[in-house]
Design a protein around this motif. Structure first.
Motif, PDB file in Angstrom:
ATOM      1  N   HIS A 101       0.821  -1.053  -0.189  1.00 25.98           N
ATOM      2  CA  HIS A 101       0.066  -0.065   0.075  1.00 25.98           C
ATOM      3  C   HIS A 101       0.849   1.066  -0.033  1.00 25.98           C
ATOM      4  CE1 HIS A 101      -3.075  -2.932   1.244  1.00 25.98           C
ATOM      5  NE2 HIS A 101      -3.561  -2.423   0.408  1.00 25.98           N
ATOM      6  N   GLU A 102       1.973   1.293   0.812  1.00 26.17           N
ATOM      7  CA  GLU A 102       2.753   2.433   0.784  1.00 26.17           C
ATOM      8  C   GLU A 102       3.531   2.481  -0.855  1.00 26.17           C
ATOM      9  OE1 GLU A 102       4.513   3.045   5.364  1.00 26.17           O
ATOM     10  OE2 GLU A 102       5.790   2.853   3.819  1.00 26.17           O
ATOM     11  N   ALA A 103       3.938   1.281  -1.229  1.00 24.55           N
ATOM     12  CA  ALA A 103       4.406   1.554  -2.557  1.00 24.55           C
ATOM     13  C   ALA A 103       3.444   2.082  -3.500  1.00 24.55           C
ATOM     14  CB  ALA A 103       4.671   0.069  -2.944  1.00 24.55           C
ATOM     15  N   LEU A 104       2.088   1.849  -3.344  1.00 29.38           N
ATOM     16  CA  LEU A 104       1.079   2.395  -4.269  1.00 29.38           C
ATOM     17  C   LEU A 104       1.186   3.929  -4.056  1.00 29.38           C
ATOM     18  CD1 LEU A 104      -1.895  -0.243  -4.112  1.00 29.38           C
ATOM     19  CD2 LEU A 104      -0.468   0.302  -6.197  1.00 29.38           C
ATOM     20  N   GLY A 105       1.150   4.515  -2.870  1.00 27.98           N
ATOM     21  CA  GLY A 105       1.065   5.890  -2.698  1.00 27.98           C
ATOM     22  C   GLY A 105       2.454   6.396  -3.420  1.00 27.98           C
ATOM     23  N   MET A 106       3.475   5.785  -3.221  1.00 21.47           N
ATOM     24  CA  MET A 106       4.754   6.339  -3.761  1.00 21.47           C
ATOM     25  C   MET A 106       4.777   6.249  -5.383  1.00 21.47           C
ATOM     26  SD  MET A 106       7.629   4.511  -1.384  1.00 21.47           S
ATOM     27  CE  MET A 106       8.021   4.983   0.433  1.00 21.47           C
TER      28      MET A 106
END
Length: 183
Positions: A101-106
């Motif tokens: 999920h953090e990767a998607l935000g990045m």
């Protein structure tokens, strides 16, 4: 939808990035080659320290759906760094990507910069002093920029449940913070 949530909750970061990069000068044609070097250098360091970590956070099916192979930009910005006679660097910052999920935000931040970058490339190609500049990074999707952004947002909105919005937002804020502070 997560894409709207991110847009609303990262607007201050987006505005700070535009200020950092003197974006208003792009449209009044006072943006200099030195300004361009700064924006390329900063985005290069961001990608150098994040792209592989972000992409490694995704597994097979979503990687294919996101078309990650087409979304790689580090090799493109390295061409810009070289053409501007800037020195390349080694990854030197420990940017953590804690989950998908953090990767998607990045990735939202990176893909958003590509969307804006397309506008920048078009504008600068008409600006005095940018005749020999190749816009490998900012022009990476060419005429497919809109469809690549739309496709990314559709997948993002479909894949992220509301209980994970904060994780995605954390990732976007992490990368924006990195971008605004790296040098």
């Amino acid at each position: 939808m997560i894409s709207e949530y991110l847009k609303q909750n990262t607007s201050e970061f987006h505005d700070a990035a535009e200020k950092l990069f003197n974006s208003e000068k792009i449209f009044n044609k006072t943006f200099s080659l030195e300004d361009y070097r700064k924006i390329i250098s900063t985005n290069y360091l961001m990608l150098l320290n994040s792209e592989e970590k972000i992409f490694n956070s995704f597994s097979g099916e979503i990687s294919e759906e996101l078309q990650l192979d087409q979304r790689r930009k580090l090799h493109l910005i390295e061409k810009d760094v070289e053409s501007l006679s800037m020195s390349s660097r080694e990854a030197s910052h420990d940017l953590q990507v804690d989950n998908r999920h953090e990767a998607l935000g990045m990735l939202y931040v990176i893909e958003g910069s590509t969307l804006g970058g397309n506008v920048i490339a078009k504008q600068l190609s008409k600006t005095e002093g940018f005749d020999g500049v190749t816009f490998n990074f900012f022009g990476c999707y060419q005429e497919n920029t809109g469809s690549m952004w739309k496709s990314f947002k559709e997948i993002l909105d479909r894949e992220v449940a509301e209980e994970n919005y904060e994780h995605v937002l954390t990732g976007a804020k992490k990368l924006y913070t990195f971008l605004l502070n790296v040098n």
